[in-house]
Design a protein around this motif. Structure first.
Motif, PDB file in Angstrom:
ATOM      1  N   ALA A   8       0.724  -1.035   0.135  1.00  0.00           N
ATOM      2  CA  ALA A   8       0.001  -0.012  -0.037  1.00  0.00           C
ATOM      3  C   ALA A   8       0.758   1.176  -0.055  1.00  0.00           C
ATOM      4  O   ALA A   8       0.601   2.195  -0.666  1.00  0.00           O
ATOM      5  CB  ALA A   8      -0.917   0.002   1.161  1.00  0.00           C
ATOM      6  N   ALA A   9       2.115   1.133   0.748  1.00  0.00           N
ATOM      7  CA  ALA A   9       2.865   2.417   0.701  1.00  0.00           C
ATOM      8  C   ALA A   9       3.703   2.578  -0.432  1.00  0.00           C
ATOM      9  O   ALA A   9       3.672   3.797  -0.944  1.00  0.00           O
ATOM     10  CB  ALA A   9       4.115   2.502   1.942  1.00  0.00           C
ATOM     11  N   LEU A  10       4.002   1.476  -1.166  1.00  0.00           N
ATOM     12  CA  LEU A  10       4.446   1.722  -2.412  1.00  0.00           C
ATOM     13  C   LEU A  10       3.278   1.967  -3.539  1.00  0.00           C
ATOM     14  O   LEU A  10       3.920   2.916  -4.246  1.00  0.00           O
ATOM     15  CB  LEU A  10       5.003   0.096  -3.048  1.00  0.00           C
ATOM     16  N   ILE A  11       2.425   1.526  -3.567  1.00  0.00           N
ATOM     17  CA  ILE A  11       1.115   2.100  -4.550  1.00  0.00           C
ATOM     18  C   ILE A  11       0.988   3.536  -4.304  1.00  0.00           C
ATOM     19  O   ILE A  11       1.055   4.334  -5.344  1.00  0.00           O
ATOM     20  CB  ILE A  11      -0.013   1.328  -4.339  1.00  0.00           C
ATOM     21  N   THR A  12       0.965   3.997  -2.920  1.00  0.00           N
ATOM     22  CA  THR A  12       0.680   5.575  -2.814  1.00  0.00           C
ATOM     23  C   THR A  12       1.794   6.175  -3.164  1.00  0.00           C
ATOM     24  O   THR A  12       1.655   7.166  -3.657  1.00  0.00           O
ATOM     25  CB  THR A  12       0.622   5.569  -0.976  1.00  0.00           C
ATOM     26  N   ALA A  13       2.811   5.839  -3.075  1.00  0.00           N
ATOM     27  CA  ALA A  13       4.277   6.518  -3.490  1.00  0.00           C
ATOM     28  C   ALA A  13       4.325   6.527  -5.006  1.00  0.00           C
ATOM     29  O   ALA A  13       4.510   7.851  -5.547  1.00  0.00           O
ATOM     30  CB  ALA A  13       5.454   5.941  -3.061  1.00  0.00           C
ATOM     31  N   ALA A  14       3.967   5.535  -5.694  1.00  0.00           N
ATOM     32  CA  ALA A  14       3.775   5.489  -7.322  1.00  0.00           C
ATOM     33  C   ALA A  14       2.785   6.748  -7.415  1.00  0.00           C
ATOM     34  O   ALA A  14       3.229   7.391  -8.515  1.00  0.00           O
ATOM     35  CB  ALA A  14       3.761   4.173  -7.534  1.00  0.00           C
ATOM     36  N   ALA A  17       3.937  10.051  -7.263  1.00  0.00           N
ATOM     37  CA  ALA A  17       5.033  10.393  -7.966  1.00  0.00           C
ATOM     38  C   ALA A  17       4.410  10.901  -9.321  1.00  0.00           C
ATOM     39  O   ALA A  17       4.876  11.728  -9.990  1.00  0.00           O
ATOM     40  CB  ALA A  17       6.206   9.143  -8.132  1.00  0.00           C
ATOM     41  N   TRP A  18       3.455  10.035  -9.911  1.00  0.00           N
ATOM     42  CA  TRP A  18       2.966  10.248 -11.121  1.00  0.00           C
ATOM     43  C   TRP A  18       2.059  11.480 -11.165  1.00  0.00           C
ATOM     44  O   TRP A  18       1.930  12.243 -12.025  1.00  0.00           O
ATOM     45  CB  TRP A  18       1.808   9.020 -11.614  1.00  0.00           C
ATOM     46  N   TYR A  19       1.389  11.943  -9.931  1.00  0.00           N
ATOM     47  CA  TYR A  19       0.612  13.245  -9.884  1.00  0.00           C
ATOM     48  C   TYR A  19       1.651  14.254  -9.908  1.00  0.00           C
ATOM     49  O   TYR A  19       1.368  15.177 -10.601  1.00  0.00           O
ATOM     50  CB  TYR A  19      -0.100  13.302  -8.351  1.00  0.00           C
ATOM     51  N   ALA A  20       2.739  14.194  -9.193  1.00  0.00           N
ATOM     52  CA  ALA A  20       3.769  15.168  -9.388  1.00  0.00           C
ATOM     53  C   ALA A  20       4.195  15.588 -10.915  1.00  0.00           C
ATOM     54  O   ALA A  20       4.309  16.604 -11.365  1.00  0.00           O
ATOM     55  CB  ALA A  20       4.864  15.010  -8.524  1.00  0.00           C
ATOM     56  N   VAL A  21       4.525  14.050 -11.624  1.00  0.00           N
ATOM     57  CA  VAL A  21       4.903  14.490 -12.986  1.00  0.00           C
ATOM     58  C   VAL A  21       3.768  15.195 -13.828  1.00  0.00           C
ATOM     59  O   VAL A  21       4.078  15.912 -14.701  1.00  0.00           O
ATOM     60  CB  VAL A  21       5.123  12.983 -13.568  1.00  0.00           C
ATOM     61  N   ALA A  22       2.556  14.695 -13.701  1.00  0.00           N
ATOM     62  CA  ALA A  22       1.584  15.317 -14.147  1.00  0.00           C
ATOM     63  C   ALA A  22       1.262  16.921 -14.090  1.00  0.00           C
ATOM     64  O   ALA A  22       1.184  17.814 -15.051  1.00  0.00           O
ATOM     65  CB  ALA A  22      -0.255  14.551 -13.843  1.00  0.00           C
ATOM     66  N   ILE A  23       1.580  17.363 -12.921  1.00  0.00           N
ATOM     67  CA  ILE A  23       1.480  18.810 -12.703  1.00  0.00           C
ATOM     68  C   ILE A  23       2.571  19.511 -13.182  1.00  0.00           C
ATOM     69  O   ILE A  23       2.616  20.571 -13.880  1.00  0.00           O
ATOM     70  CB  ILE A  23       1.480  18.792 -10.992  1.00  0.00           C
ATOM     71  N   THR A  24       3.831  18.856 -13.060  1.00  0.00           N
ATOM     72  CA  THR A  24       5.077  19.452 -13.659  1.00  0.00           C
ATOM     73  C   THR A  24       4.882  19.755 -15.129  1.00  0.00           C
ATOM     74  O   THR A  24       5.054  20.663 -15.841  1.00  0.00           O
ATOM     75  CB  THR A  24       6.335  18.501 -13.350  1.00  0.00           C
ATOM     76  N   ALA A  25       4.312  18.587 -15.930  1.00  0.00           N
ATOM     77  CA  ALA A  25       4.211  18.707 -17.334  1.00  0.00           C
ATOM     78  C   ALA A  25       3.107  19.693 -17.733  1.00  0.00           C
ATOM     79  O   ALA A  25       3.514  20.532 -18.685  1.00  0.00           O
ATOM     80  CB  ALA A  25       3.667  17.308 -17.880  1.00  0.00           C
TER      81      ALA A  25
END
Length: 55
Positions: A8-14, A17-25
């Motif tokens: 669950a921790a790994l899924i949350t971290a992933a 990370a994807w949310y941060a990539v989407a916002i940055t893009a």
């Protein structure tokens, strides 16, 4: 840590990370887009992604 909590921790971290990539893009597109039509669209995407809920 149990395997379930670890996964669950790994899924949350992933997901974070994807949310941060989407916002940055979207932010990079909003700032650096050559097309005048893309800039407002990217800003609207940022508004949706960064929407804050009223409390």
């Amino acid at each position: 840590m149990s395997p379930v909590l670890h996964n669950a921790a790994l899924i949350t971290a992933a997901g974070t990370a994807w949310y941060a990539v989407a916002i940055t893009a979207a932010a990079v597109t909003a700032v650096a887009a050559r097309s005048a039509g893309r800039r407002p669209d990217a800003r609207e995407v940022l508004k949706v992604l960064l929407r804050r809920h009223a409390r």
